[in-house]
Design a protein around this motif. Structure first.
Motif, PDB file in Angstrom:
ATOM      1  N   MET A   1       1.088  -1.417  -0.020  1.00 13.67           N
ATOM      2  CA  MET A   1      -0.274   0.013  -0.135  1.00 13.67           C
ATOM      3  C   MET A   1       1.198   1.240  -0.303  1.00 13.67           C
ATOM      4  SD  MET A   1      -3.058  -1.098   2.992  1.00 13.67           S
ATOM      5  CE  MET A   1      -3.390   1.146   2.901  1.00 13.67           C
ATOM      6  N   LYS A   2       0.575   2.445  -0.733  1.00 11.14           N
ATOM      7  CA  LYS A   2       0.866   3.913  -0.509  1.00 11.14           C
ATOM      8  C   LYS A   2       0.068   4.460   0.357  1.00 11.14           C
ATOM      9  CE  LYS A   2       0.095   4.385  -4.737  1.00 11.14           C
ATOM     10  NZ  LYS A   2       0.288   4.802  -6.645  1.00 11.14           N
ATOM     11  N   VAL A   3       0.564   4.434   2.004  1.00 11.57           N
ATOM     12  CA  VAL A   3       0.056   5.148   2.539  1.00 11.57           C
ATOM     13  C   VAL A   3       0.662   6.433   2.858  1.00 11.57           C
ATOM     14  CG1 VAL A   3      -0.080   4.858   5.382  1.00 11.57           C
ATOM     15  CG2 VAL A   3       0.179   2.796   3.870  1.00 11.57           C
ATOM     16  N   LEU A   4       0.078   7.660   3.110  1.00 11.75           N
ATOM     17  CA  LEU A   4       0.774   9.125   3.733  1.00 11.75           C
ATOM     18  C   LEU A   4       0.055   9.442   5.091  1.00 11.75           C
ATOM     19  CD1 LEU A   4       2.553  11.797   2.561  1.00 11.75           C
ATOM     20  CD2 LEU A   4      -0.522  12.590   2.100  1.00 11.75           C
ATOM     21  N   VAL A   5       1.222   9.427   5.477  1.00  8.44           N
ATOM     22  CA  VAL A   5       0.833   9.697   6.945  1.00  8.44           C
ATOM     23  C   VAL A   5       1.016  11.255   7.278  1.00  8.44           C
ATOM     24  CG1 VAL A   5       1.044   9.085   9.772  1.00  8.44           C
ATOM     25  CG2 VAL A   5       1.055   7.677   7.836  1.00  8.44           C
ATOM     26  N   ALA A   6      -0.308  12.657   7.638  1.00  9.06           N
ATOM     27  CA  ALA A   6       0.138  13.805   7.201  1.00  9.06           C
ATOM     28  C   ALA A   6      -0.098  14.113   9.177  1.00  9.06           C
ATOM     29  CB  ALA A   6      -1.142  14.161   6.836  1.00  9.06           C
ATOM     30  N   CYS A   7       1.179  15.377   8.934  1.00 13.15           N
ATOM     31  CA  CYS A   7       0.619  16.161  10.230  1.00 13.15           C
ATOM     32  C   CYS A   7       1.700  15.060  11.338  1.00 13.15           C
ATOM     33  CB  CYS A   7      -0.299  16.366  10.745  1.00 13.15           C
ATOM     34  SG  CYS A   7      -1.358  17.414   9.847  1.00 13.15           S
ATOM     35  N   GLU A   8       2.868  14.461  10.950  1.00 12.68           N
ATOM     36  CA  GLU A   8       3.724  13.656  12.043  1.00 12.68           C
ATOM     37  C   GLU A   8       4.903  13.457  11.819  1.00 12.68           C
ATOM     38  OE1 GLU A   8       2.950   8.822  12.524  1.00 12.68           O
ATOM     39  OE2 GLU A   8       3.942   9.347  11.199  1.00 12.68           O
ATOM     40  N   GLU A   9       5.392  14.301  12.994  1.00  9.75           N
ATOM     41  CA  GLU A   9       6.983  14.285  12.511  1.00  9.75           C
ATOM     42  C   GLU A   9       7.484  12.826  13.891  1.00  9.75           C
ATOM     43  OE1 GLU A   9       8.262  14.886  16.048  1.00  9.75           O
ATOM     44  OE2 GLU A   9       7.147  15.244  17.396  1.00  9.75           O
ATOM     45  N   SER A  10       6.377  12.397  14.498  1.00  4.97           N
ATOM     46  CA  SER A  10       7.191  11.653  15.479  1.00  4.97           C
ATOM     47  C   SER A  10       7.233   9.889  14.477  1.00  4.97           C
ATOM     48  CB  SER A  10       6.376  11.107  15.660  1.00  4.97           C
ATOM     49  OG  SER A  10       5.003  10.663  16.142  1.00  4.97           O
ATOM     50  N   GLN A  11       6.531  10.176  13.484  1.00  3.55           N
ATOM     51  CA  GLN A  11       6.424   8.989  12.276  1.00  3.55           C
ATOM     52  C   GLN A  11       6.628   7.660  13.119  1.00  3.55           C
ATOM     53  OE1 GLN A  11      11.188   9.293  11.246  1.00  3.55           O
ATOM     54  NE2 GLN A  11      10.415   9.579   8.847  1.00  3.55           N
ATOM     55  N   ARG A  12       5.572   7.406  13.986  1.00  2.49           N
ATOM     56  CA  ARG A  12       4.717   6.028  14.597  1.00  2.49           C
ATOM     57  C   ARG A  12       4.341   5.443  14.011  1.00  2.49           C
ATOM     58  NH1 ARG A  12       4.439   7.807  21.170  1.00  2.49           N
ATOM     59  NH2 ARG A  12       6.946   8.472  21.226  1.00  2.49           N
ATOM     60  N   VAL A  13       3.352   6.174  13.132  1.00  2.00           N
ATOM     61  CA  VAL A  13       2.766   5.279  12.144  1.00  2.00           C
ATOM     62  C   VAL A  13       3.218   5.031  11.152  1.00  2.00           C
ATOM     63  CG1 VAL A  13       0.281   5.318  11.170  1.00  2.00           C
ATOM     64  CG2 VAL A  13       0.616   6.700  13.286  1.00  2.00           C
ATOM     65  N   CYS A  14       4.380   5.726  10.490  1.00  2.18           N
ATOM     66  CA  CYS A  14       4.851   5.730   9.114  1.00  2.18           C
ATOM     67  C   CYS A  14       5.667   4.409   9.657  1.00  2.18           C
ATOM     68  CB  CYS A  14       5.588   7.344   9.113  1.00  2.18           C
ATOM     69  SG  CYS A  14       6.519   6.601   7.561  1.00  2.18           S
ATOM     70  N   THR A  15       6.045   4.800  10.551  1.00  5.83           N
ATOM     71  CA  THR A  15       7.954   3.571  10.207  1.00  5.83           C
ATOM     72  C   THR A  15       6.046   2.177  11.106  1.00  5.83           C
ATOM     73  OG1 THR A  15       8.552   4.925  11.699  1.00  5.83           O
ATOM     74  CG2 THR A  15       9.262   2.410  12.485  1.00  5.83           C
ATOM     75  N   ALA A  16       4.999   2.156  11.569  1.00  7.61           N
ATOM     76  CA  ALA A  16       4.703   0.851  11.849  1.00  7.61           C
ATOM     77  C   ALA A  16       3.759   0.445  10.692  1.00  7.61           C
ATOM     78  CB  ALA A  16       3.093   0.968  12.525  1.00  7.61           C
ATOM     79  N   PHE A  17       3.872   1.008   9.506  1.00  5.42           N
ATOM     80  CA  PHE A  17       3.329   0.272   8.015  1.00  5.42           C
ATOM     81  C   PHE A  17       4.649   0.091   7.753  1.00  5.42           C
ATOM     82  CE2 PHE A  17      -0.391   2.413   8.907  1.00  5.42           C
ATOM     83  CZ  PHE A  17      -2.018   1.419   8.126  1.00  5.42           C
ATOM     84  N   ARG A  18       5.458   0.854   7.886  1.00  7.66           N
ATOM     85  CA  ARG A  18       7.229   0.451   7.414  1.00  7.66           C
ATOM     86  C   ARG A  18       7.365  -0.665   7.785  1.00  7.66           C
ATOM     87  NH1 ARG A  18       9.598   2.662   2.376  1.00  7.66           N
ATOM     88  NH2 ARG A  18       8.710   5.111   2.058  1.00  7.66           N
ATOM     89  N   GLU A  19       7.211  -1.119   8.682  1.00  6.89           N
ATOM     90  CA  GLU A  19       7.860  -2.251   9.191  1.00  6.89           C
ATOM     91  C   GLU A  19       7.178  -3.819   9.015  1.00  6.89           C
ATOM     92  OE1 GLU A  19       7.503  -2.301  13.545  1.00  6.89           O
ATOM     93  OE2 GLU A  19       9.642  -0.931  13.629  1.00  6.89           O
ATOM     94  N   LEU A  20       5.796  -2.952   8.536  1.00 10.33           N
ATOM     95  CA  LEU A  20       4.711  -4.661   7.598  1.00 10.33           C
ATOM     96  C   LEU A  20       4.689  -4.037   5.652  1.00 10.33           C
ATOM     97  CD1 LEU A  20       0.937  -4.219   9.508  1.00 10.33           C
ATOM     98  CD2 LEU A  20       2.798  -5.978  10.097  1.00 10.33           C
ATOM     99  N   GLY A  21       6.058  -3.845   5.649  1.00 13.55           N
ATOM    100  CA  GLY A  21       6.634  -3.866   3.912  1.00 13.55           C
ATOM    101  C   GLY A  21       5.781  -2.308   3.134  1.00 13.55           C
ATOM    102  N   HIS A  22       4.835  -1.959   3.803  1.00 11.53           N
ATOM    103  CA  HIS A  22       3.918  -0.875   2.810  1.00 11.53           C
ATOM    104  C   HIS A  22       5.537   0.506   2.357  1.00 11.53           C
ATOM    105  CE1 HIS A  22       0.727  -2.729   3.586  1.00 11.53           C
ATOM    106  NE2 HIS A  22       0.622  -3.355   4.729  1.00 11.53           N
ATOM    107  N   GLU A  23       4.646   1.241   2.255  1.00 13.07           N
ATOM    108  CA  GLU A  23       5.483   2.672   0.887  1.00 13.07           C
ATOM    109  C   GLU A  23       4.606   3.251   2.029  1.00 13.07           C
ATOM    110  OE1 GLU A  23       6.528   4.497  -2.852  1.00 13.07           O
ATOM    111  OE2 GLU A  23       5.739   3.064  -3.164  1.00 13.07           O
ATOM    112  N   ALA A  24       5.142   3.477   2.543  1.00 13.74           N
ATOM    113  CA  ALA A  24       4.699   5.129   3.437  1.00 13.74           C
ATOM    114  C   ALA A  24       5.329   5.761   4.186  1.00 13.74           C
ATOM    115  CB  ALA A  24       3.823   4.083   5.392  1.00 13.74           C
ATOM    116  N   TYR A  25       4.691   6.936   3.757  1.00 13.86           N
ATOM    117  CA  TYR A  25       5.377   8.764   4.013  1.00 13.86           C
ATOM    118  C   TYR A  25       4.745   9.400   5.649  1.00 13.86           C
ATOM    119  CZ  TYR A  25       7.393   7.375  -0.777  1.00 13.86           C
ATOM    120  OH  TYR A  25       8.124   6.434  -1.692  1.00 13.86           O
ATOM    121  N   SER A  26       5.790   9.525   5.971  1.00 13.13           N
ATOM    122  CA  SER A  26       5.281  10.977   6.954  1.00 13.13           C
ATOM    123  C   SER A  26       4.935  12.479   6.635  1.00 13.13           C
ATOM    124  CB  SER A  26       5.821  10.840   8.486  1.00 13.13           C
ATOM    125  OG  SER A  26       7.708  11.013   8.178  1.00 13.13           O
TER     126      SER A  26
END
Length: 238
Positions: free
Chosen positions: A1-26
């Motif tokens: 999945m391509k995931v955009l996590v808006a208004c996130e500097e901590s990257q906690r949500v972004c990193t959680a998706f990355r750890e499962l193999g998704h193309e996520a960006y904060s």
């Protein structure tokens, strides 16, 4: 999945998706504090929320997003919209017009995420002030439902996503970041873990919640499959 996590500097949500193999960006106007500048877009997020764009991460790399994002998760600022801040709207029964207008600007920003061209959307915020007439939220969640022993009721507005399910319910020991007026009126349990930098700490997503979002709304990708069974027949914990 391509995931955009808006208004996130901590990257906690972004990193959680990355750890499962998704193309996520904060994305945030601030630099990231999550340790992965290669996944972070620093700047205004609005030009990117509808997809069909090229994003440049903090390491200078450009990434083409063809079509819409598969999932948009947004954490817009809540200072002027939340019910906790509503007490500042009135002084001696007179409306603080400047603060009210700032709240209206925040509402427009909030609604841009709900109206984005994306098939699946989650917008997160605290309980909103009724004066701004935001749409009804889909559900509320608590940190203690995801393994963190604190209370901090948070609302989720969901589009084409199932409600987030609790993963590890524990007994709360206190409130995470209550408003100043709330903490002054209540006992020690409700004075909060943080009495300073409340807004900064309140804005960070709990790790258990971030992992639940990734696991329930994304799951593992084929390039990052579930771990193999261990010798005792169990599975390694992610």
């Amino acid at each position: 999945m391509k995931v955009l996590v808006a208004c996130e500097e901590s990257q906690r949500v972004c990193t959680a998706f990355r750890e499962l193999g998704h193309e996520a960006y904060s994305c945030d106007v601030q630099e990231c504090s999550g340790g992965h500048p290669e996944w972070h877009i620093q700047g205004d997020v609005l030009p990117y929320i509808d997809g069909n764009c090229i994003v440049t991460t903090m390491d200078g790399a450009a990434h083409r997003i063809d079509g819409t994002w598969d999932l948009l998760i947004a954490h817009p600022p809540c200072t002027y919209l939340s019910n906790a801040g509503a007490r500042h709207l009135w002084k001696n029964h007179v409306l603080n017009q400047e603060r009210y207008e700032k709240g209206l600007e925040c509402k427009v920003f909030f609604m841009r995420f709900l109206g984005a061209d994306c098939p699946k959307i989650c917008v997160e915020n605290p309980i909103p002030s009724r004066v701004y007439e935001l749409p009804k939220y889909t559900q509320t969640i608590q940190p203690y439902e995801y393994g963190h022993p604190y209370s901090e009721r948070t609302c989720l507005w969901l589009k084409n996503l199932p409600p987030l399910q609790p993963t590890d319910i524990v007994e709360p020991v206190g409130t995470w970041c209550p408003s100043g007026s709330y903490s002054h009126k209540h006992g020690a349990k409700h004075k909060g873990i943080f009495t300073k930098d409340r807004a900064k700490n309140r804005s960070k997503t709990f790790l258990g919640i971030a992992q639940a979002m990734a696991q329930q709304w994304g799951g593992r990708t084929e390039k990052n499959p579930a771990p193999a069974a261990t010798g005792n027949g169990g599975m390694e914990k992610n």
